[in-house]
Design an enzyme around this catalytic site. Structure first.
Site, PDB file in Angstrom:
ATOM      1  N   ASP A  66       0.820  -1.211   0.000  1.00 15.62           N
ATOM      2  CA  ASP A  66       0.000   0.000   0.000  1.00 15.62           C
ATOM      3  C   ASP A  66       0.855   1.262   0.000  1.00 15.62           C
ATOM      4  O   ASP A  66       2.077   1.200   0.182  1.00 15.62           O
ATOM      5  CB  ASP A  66      -0.969   0.008   1.200  1.00 15.62           C
ATOM      6  CG  ASP A  66      -0.288  -0.341   2.529  1.00 15.62           C
ATOM      7  OD1 ASP A  66       0.955  -0.317   2.579  1.00 15.62           O
ATOM      8  OD2 ASP A  66      -1.004  -0.621   3.499  1.00 15.62           O
ATOM      9  N   ASN A 134      -7.616  -1.838  14.219  1.00 11.76           N
ATOM     10  CA  ASN A 134      -8.999  -2.233  13.915  1.00 11.76           C
ATOM     11  C   ASN A 134      -9.061  -3.512  13.084  1.00 11.76           C
ATOM     12  O   ASN A 134     -10.115  -3.872  12.568  1.00 11.76           O
ATOM     13  CB  ASN A 134      -9.723  -1.087  13.186  1.00 11.76           C
ATOM     14  CG  ASN A 134      -9.059  -0.723  11.861  1.00 11.76           C
ATOM     15  OD1 ASN A 134      -8.131  -1.398  11.410  1.00 11.76           O
ATOM     16  ND2 ASN A 134      -9.545   0.332  11.237  1.00 11.76           N
ATOM     17  N   GLU A 141      -9.717  -1.711   5.119  1.00 13.79           N
ATOM     18  CA  GLU A 141     -10.352  -1.298   6.363  1.00 13.79           C
ATOM     19  C   GLU A 141     -11.628  -2.105   6.638  1.00 13.79           C
ATOM     20  O   GLU A 141     -12.260  -2.622   5.700  1.00 13.79           O
ATOM     21  CB  GLU A 141     -10.729   0.185   6.279  1.00 13.79           C
ATOM     22  CG  GLU A 141      -9.532   1.140   6.180  1.00 13.79           C
ATOM     23  CD  GLU A 141      -8.900   1.445   7.542  1.00 13.79           C
ATOM     24  OE1 GLU A 141      -8.773   0.539   8.379  1.00 13.79           O
ATOM     25  OE2 GLU A 141      -8.520   2.606   7.747  1.00 13.79           O
TER      26      GLU A 141
HETATM   27  C1  GLP Z   1      -0.424   0.774   8.425  1.00 15.18           C
HETATM   28  C2  GLP Z   1      -0.229  -0.122   7.227  1.00 15.18           C
HETATM   29  C3  GLP Z   1      -0.526  -1.558   7.555  1.00 15.18           C
HETATM   30  C4  GLP Z   1       0.163  -1.938   8.845  1.00 15.18           C
HETATM   31  C5  GLP Z   1      -0.308  -1.071   9.949  1.00 15.18           C
HETATM   32  C6  GLP Z   1       0.271  -1.445  11.296  1.00 15.18           C
HETATM   33  O1  GLP Z   1      -1.750   1.089   8.654  1.00 15.18           O
HETATM   34  N1  GLP Z   1      -1.033   0.235   6.104  1.00 15.18           N
HETATM   35  O2  GLP Z   1      -0.097  -2.375   6.491  1.00 15.18           O
HETATM   36  O3  GLP Z   1      -0.132  -3.279   9.134  1.00 15.18           O
HETATM   37  O4  GLP Z   1       0.106   0.232   9.602  1.00 15.18           O
HETATM   38  O5  GLP Z   1       1.337  -0.639  11.575  1.00 15.18           O
HETATM   39  P1  GLP Z   1       2.164  -0.634  12.911  1.00 15.18           P
HETATM   40  O6  GLP Z   1       3.003  -1.836  12.839  1.00 15.18           O
HETATM   41  O7  GLP Z   1       2.959   0.645  12.837  1.00 15.18           O
HETATM   42  O8  GLP Z   1       1.207  -0.639  14.031  1.00 15.18           O
END
Ligand code: GLP
Length: 250
Positions: A66, A134, A141
């Site tokens: 992403d 979430n 999402e």
């Molecule tokens: C972002 C990314 C996700 C990732 C999430 C968790 O939202 N789009 O792919 O899994 O962060 O991130 P963190 O490891 O910083 O909590």
């Protein structure tokens, strides 16, 4: 799903990095699906230690999950920059092919289609995933419907607040992102999801136990035959006792 619980994120990172190193060594043209976020930072650190001199990276393809819409690849919080700083600039031979959605594309729909063609042409050997508070994976999402293909998504308020820790304020967090869809993730041969810390405990419990539901996108991973969920004791704290007792490795 296999659950692996480690004493620390660093121990967990070594386990995942070793699995990635094996793919790099033994797959003829390895294809990695890559993730960003705080949870995968120790993992890339370990992966660099294990493979920084590995010439096999030249034969590898990486496809990121992403990217934020509206952030240029050199923006400090873009996922392109994250990957450059955490992995690509630290290995001597860069992967032969690197793919990350272009969050600055003039036509976002065309960019999604371009990305789907790339995904169609490459079967991912190992897909790395983090998880949102979430239950999102990539930026898929929670919703009443999930999208199968690459798409533009409006980020949920809880995601904006959670990711605000990387920006000066939540106002700076982009409101939209491009993400690989659920089907592309599920088509990977093997999936490794990492989650650390108490704030992920609820999402992890909802992912691995209970029904498959679109309100917890990661629960859809229950439908895949080769998923490993890699946790520390905090993120595993809401799992039923049996899961931990049987599967703890460290
Ligand atoms: C972002 C990314 C996700 C990732 C999430 C968790 O939202 N789009 O792919 O899994 O962060 O991130 P963190 O490891 O910083 O909590």
């Amino acid at each position: 799903m296999r659950i692996r619980v480690f004493a620390s994120p660093d121990d967990a990172a070594l386990y995942v990095a070793t699995a990635m190193e094996q793919v790099l060594r033994y797959e003829p043209n390895p294809v990695f699906g890559l993730a960003t976020g705080g949870s995968v930072v120790p993992l890339y650190h370990r992966l660099v230690s294990l493979t920084s001199n590995e010439e096999r990276w030249l034969d590898a393809t990486t496809i990121n999950l992403d990217e934020y819409v509206g952030l240029a690849s050199d923006h400090p919080q873009s996922y392109a920059r994250f990957m450059e700083e955490r992995l690509f600039s630290r290995i001597q031979k860069r992967p032969g092919r690197i793919f990350i959605p272009d969050g600055m594309a003039a036509n976002l729909q065309e960019e999604c289609s371009r990305y789907d063609i790339i995904l169609h042409e490459h079967r991912i050997d190992l897909q790395l995933l983090g998880i949102g508070v979430n239950g999102h994976i990539g930026f898929n999402e929670p919703d009443s419907l999930l999208q199968s293909r690459t798409h533009v998504v409006e980020l949920k308020e809880e995601t904006i607040q959670s990711n605000a820790r990387f920006f000066n304020s939540s106002d700076e967090v982009p409101r939209r992102a491009i993400t690989m869809g659920m089907q592309s993730i599920l088509q990977s041969k093997r999936i490794v999801l990492v989650a650390f810390g108490q704030e992920k405990a609820r999402a992890i419990a909802d992912t691995v136990s209970g029904t498959v539901r679109t309100e917890v996108p990661a629960s859809v991973l229950q439908l895949h035959q080769d998923v490993t969920v890699v946790l520390d004791s905090a993120s595993a704290s809401l799992l039923e006792h049996d899961w931990q007792a049987q599967e703890t490795m460290s």
